[in-house]
Design a protein around this motif. Structure first.
Motif, short mmCIF file in Angstrom:
data_model
loop_
_atom_site.label_atom_id
_atom_site.label_comp_id
_atom_site.label_asym_id
_atom_site.label_seq_id
_atom_site.Cartn_x
_atom_site.Cartn_y
_atom_site.Cartn_z
N SER A 1 -20.26 6.35 -4.65
CA SER A 1 -19.46 5.99 -3.49
C SER A 1 -19.96 4.67 -2.92
CB SER A 1 -19.53 7.09 -2.42
OG SER A 1 -20.87 7.26 -1.99
N THR B 1 -18.62 0.97 -0.25
CA THR B 1 -17.62 0.12 0.39
C THR B 1 -17.83 -1.30 -0.09
OG1 THR B 1 -17.76 1.57 2.33
CG2 THR B 1 -16.63 -0.55 2.62
N SER C 1 -10.85 -4.61 1.65
CA SER C 1 -9.98 -3.96 2.63
C SER C 1 -10.78 -3.21 3.68
CB SER C 1 -9.05 -2.97 1.92
OG SER C 1 -9.83 -1.91 1.35
N GLY C 2 -12.08 -3.10 3.47
CA GLY C 2 -12.91 -2.29 4.37
C GLY C 2 -12.90 -0.82 3.99
N LYS C 3 -12.10 -0.47 2.97
CA LYS C 3 -12.03 0.92 2.53
C LYS C 3 -13.20 1.24 1.60
CE LYS C 3 -7.03 1.29 2.77
NZ LYS C 3 -5.81 1.53 1.99
N SER C 4 -13.51 2.51 1.52
CA SER C 4 -14.57 3.01 0.64
C SER C 4 -13.94 3.79 -0.52
CB SER C 4 -15.51 3.93 1.41
OG SER C 4 -16.12 3.24 2.47
N PHE C 5 -14.76 4.03 -1.53
CA PHE C 5 -14.33 4.87 -2.66
C PHE C 5 -15.37 5.96 -2.88
CE2 PHE C 5 -16.96 1.59 -4.59
CZ PHE C 5 -17.79 2.33 -5.42
N GLN D 1 -8.12 4.42 -4.58
CA GLN D 1 -8.58 4.67 -3.22
C GLN D 1 -8.64 3.37 -2.41
OE1 GLN D 1 -12.22 7.10 -3.23
NE2 GLN D 1 -11.52 7.94 -5.17
N LEU D 2 -9.06 2.29 -3.04
CA LEU D 2 -9.20 1.02 -2.32
C LEU D 2 -7.86 0.37 -2.03
CD1 LEU D 2 -12.27 -0.41 -4.26
CD2 LEU D 2 -12.26 0.59 -1.95
N THR D 3 -6.83 0.73 -2.80
CA THR D 3 -5.50 0.12 -2.59
C THR D 3 -4.52 1.04 -1.88
OG1 THR D 3 -4.78 0.81 -4.81
CG2 THR D 3 -5.72 -1.41 -4.59
N LYS E 1 -2.37 2.95 0.79
CA LYS E 1 -1.84 2.52 2.09
C LYS E 1 -2.23 3.49 3.16
CE LYS E 1 0.79 -0.85 0.48
NZ LYS E 1 0.39 -2.16 0.57
#
Length: 167
Positions: free
Chosen positions: A116, A118, A129-133, A163-165, A167
């Protein structure tokens, strides 16, 4: 009256004990606790790698001839792997590899884990995007003389991209 059940492992152990001969698999067999201890430096390399000496950890656990297989024919050596881990550490400062399960088969250590993090830069072409996986990984390490000589691995990087893309 029923016959007691006899496992193949107990037959092998009895044969080895009676003959005094040990096969390489029996001679190198590890307990799950020993396997976890043996392979721990590998996963230590993968946890927040920007904050550690990856080369020193690699030399501790990986033989100089170590090969990391992503397919049946494609592999990278220890130095290329160290470079990759250092790169991931810069790109994903909070990278974490959480070992979920360790199994042993002779001199093979099978690890199910979860990666995991970011990303702070583009990962596989996906902009920040600031998102994590959080993805599942499976590794099969072959150990000889206390060091890993090969690893076959699968990581769900397609899942990370989804996960990173999302919406």
């Amino acid at each position: 009256m029923s016959q007691p059940s006899v496992s193949p492992a107990s037959i092998l152990a009895a044969t080895v004990a009676m003959t005094g001969l040990a096969s390489p698999a029996v001679a190198q067999a590890m307990t799950p606790v020993q396997a976890r201890q043996t392979i721990a430096p590998f996963y230590e390399m993968l946890n927040q790698p920007a904050s550690k000496d990856i080369q020193a950890l690699a030399e501790q656990i990986l033989s100089p001839e170590w090969k990391s297989y992503a397919s049946e024919t494609e592999y990278k050596g220890r130095d290329a792997f160290v470079g990759q881990v250092v790169g991931f550490g810069k790109l994903i400062p909070d990278l974490k590899w959480d070992v979920k399960e360790v199994m042993v088969d002779g001199n093979r250590i099978i690890v199910r884990s979860e990666a995991s993090g970011t990303p702070t830069g583009p990962l596989f072409g996906v902009p920040v995007s600031g998102k994590s996986f959080r993805i599942m990984t499976i590794d099969i390490h072959i150990i000889e003389n206390g060091k890993a000589v090969t690893a076959h691995h699968v990581e769900d990087w397609a899942g990370a991209i989804r996960q990173l893309t999302a919406k």
